[in-house]
Design a protein around this motif. Structure first.
Motif, mmCIF file in Angstrom:
data_model
loop_
_atom_site.group_PDB
_atom_site.id
_atom_site.type_symbol
_atom_site.label_atom_id
_atom_site.label_comp_id
_atom_site.label_asym_id
_atom_site.label_seq_id
_atom_site.Cartn_x
_atom_site.Cartn_y
_atom_site.Cartn_z
ATOM 1 N N ARG A 1 0.825 -1.226 0.000
ATOM 2 C CA ARG A 1 0.000 0.000 0.000
ATOM 3 C C ARG A 1 0.856 1.272 0.000
ATOM 4 O O ARG A 1 0.473 2.291 0.562
ATOM 5 N N ARG A 2 2.003 1.184 -0.626
ATOM 6 C CA ARG A 2 2.870 2.354 -0.751
ATOM 7 C C ARG A 2 2.603 3.037 -2.091
ATOM 8 O O ARG A 2 2.106 2.425 -3.035
ATOM 9 N N VAL A 3 2.984 4.317 -2.150
ATOM 10 C CA VAL A 3 2.882 5.044 -3.423
ATOM 11 C C VAL A 3 4.250 5.049 -4.084
ATOM 12 O O VAL A 3 5.278 5.037 -3.418
ATOM 13 N N HIS A 4 4.246 5.063 -5.401
ATOM 14 C CA HIS A 4 5.512 5.107 -6.130
ATOM 15 C C HIS A 4 6.092 6.510 -6.021
ATOM 16 O O HIS A 4 5.366 7.503 -6.170
ATOM 17 N N PRO A 5 7.397 6.657 -5.751
ATOM 18 C CA PRO A 5 7.982 7.993 -5.579
ATOM 19 C C PRO A 5 7.855 8.896 -6.793
ATOM 20 O O PRO A 5 7.902 10.126 -6.659
ATOM 21 N N LEU A 6 7.690 8.325 -7.977
ATOM 22 C CA LEU A 6 7.524 9.158 -9.177
ATOM 23 C C LEU A 6 6.064 9.302 -9.586
ATOM 24 O O LEU A 6 5.777 9.936 -10.612
ATOM 25 N N ALA A 7 5.163 8.709 -8.813
ATOM 26 C CA ALA A 7 3.744 8.823 -9.146
ATOM 27 C C ALA A 7 2.916 8.906 -7.869
ATOM 28 O O ALA A 7 2.051 8.063 -7.614
ATOM 29 N N PRO A 8 3.161 9.922 -7.044
ATOM 30 C CA PRO A 8 2.431 10.018 -5.768
ATOM 31 C C PRO A 8 0.941 10.258 -5.928
ATOM 32 O O PRO A 8 0.163 9.936 -5.029
ATOM 33 N N HIS A 9 0.524 10.805 -7.091
ATOM 34 C CA HIS A 9 -0.886 11.128 -7.281
ATOM 35 C C HIS A 9 -1.452 10.487 -8.548
ATOM 36 O O HIS A 9 -2.516 10.902 -9.037
ATOM 37 N N SER A 10 -0.729 9.504 -9.094
ATOM 38 C CA SER A 10 -1.218 8.842 -10.300
ATOM 39 C C SER A 10 -0.988 7.341 -10.183
ATOM 40 O O SER A 10 -0.616 6.839 -9.118
ATOM 41 N N ARG A 11 -1.200 6.629 -11.277
ATOM 42 C CA ARG A 11 -1.120 5.170 -11.245
ATOM 43 C C ARG A 11 0.315 4.692 -11.037
ATOM 44 O O ARG A 11 1.276 5.305 -11.521
#
Length: 300
Positions: A106-116
């Motif tokens: 459930r982590r966000v990707h560092p280059l896509a914090p607000h996208s897929r």
């Protein structure tokens, strides 16, 4: 003096870089996670000037560093100018594996914090492509377990030829004071005859020869030791094969003064005689009213 060995660990986010550095740390490397590349040449110089203290270094540098990571090309150029040799270990995995791992954590990707997540992975591959082509060793962890990755790194980068021995700690404790939180194996010896109910032994620890002889004089103790030692002897090589580097064997009785101490000492002696790297701790002895301990143990 050993040659200075610098490993730069980089690659895709979620591919296993942090686990890799943990492995390097376990086998004796000095490790730093998420170091800005601009600092690597200066840090390497400091390590070299430090002599024997830091000869093997593994550093993680990846896109988490943001704009600092863009200085990686300049960093590698400076290392060459300083005549400092290095290896680049690039760790990657398939898009499907990375997406699955991100969803599981459930982590966000560092280059896509607000996208897929897939968009972040695609952008990261583009930014890392030039560095990947410079890598000395590329590891695809798509189908690797953490254990397999560890074995791969140990085989290639172990500082010595000999396999690092698992470190074992035998700990005695009293159940009334709580179990050790780091215990891997817990043995309850409260079924053994209790010296507490023998007046002359009540305030003597399980390290006192007379107390030890009393506990070990019963057939149930001898039978227990035989089965317990046999079980531990069976488990240890299997734990080592699994990649375990530390093992805590906890032995508990009611107060942690008599039976657990006696049996912990017996296990410690047994393992020592078999050449195992083992240490012993008696956590709760002095939470009791101890009037006599073995020679050389006057208290804490």
């Amino acid at each position: 003096m050993d040659q200075f060995h610098l490993i730069i660990v980089t690659g895709m986010s979620g591919a296993g870089k942090s686990h890799a550095v943990q492995v390097f740390e376990d086998i004796g490397y000095f490790c730093i996670d998420n170091i800005p590349p601009v600092l690597i040449p200066k840090f390497a110089e400091l390590c070299i000037k430090g002599g024997e203290r830091v000869r093997h270094v593994a550093l993680i540098a990846d896109i988490r560093g943001g704009e600092f990571f863009d200085s990686m090309s300049q960093c590698l150029k400076e290392l060459k100018e300083l005549n400092i040799s290095y290896e680049i270990v690039f760790i990657e995995a398939s898009d499907q594996a990375l997406v699955r791992r991100y969803k599981e954590t459930r982590r966000v990707h560092p280059l896509a914090p607000h996208s897929r997540i897939s968009q972040g992975i695609e952008e990261e591959r583009k930014r890392l492509d030039a560095l990947r082509r410079k890598a000395d060793f590329i590891i695809d962890t798509t189908n690797l377990t953490p254990k397999q990755l560890k074995e791969l790194l140990i085989k290639k980068y172990s500082i010595t030829d000999s396999k690092k021995m698992m470190n074992i700690t035998v700990v005695s404790f009293g159940f009334k004071h709580g179990m050790p939180i780091d215990a891997d194996i817990v043995e309850d010896v409260r079924f053994l005859p209790n010296p507490f109910y023998v007046e002359e032994y009540r305030h003597k620890s399980g390290r006192v020869p007379a107390v030890r002889d009393y506990v070990e004089s019963f057939p149930v103790t001898e039978k227990f030791k035989e089965k317990w030692f046999d079980m531990i002897d069976f488990l240890l090589p299997n734990y080592e094969r699994e990649g375990k580097s530390q093992l805590v064997i906890a032995v508990g009785c009611t107060g942690g003064m008599h039976r657990s101490v006696c049996m912990a000492e017996a296990m410690y002696k047994h393992l020592k005689e078999t050449g195992v790297d083992v240490s012993i701790e008696h956590r709760d002895i002095y939470r009791n009213e101890v009037e006599e301990d073995a020679p050389g143990y006057e208290g804490m």
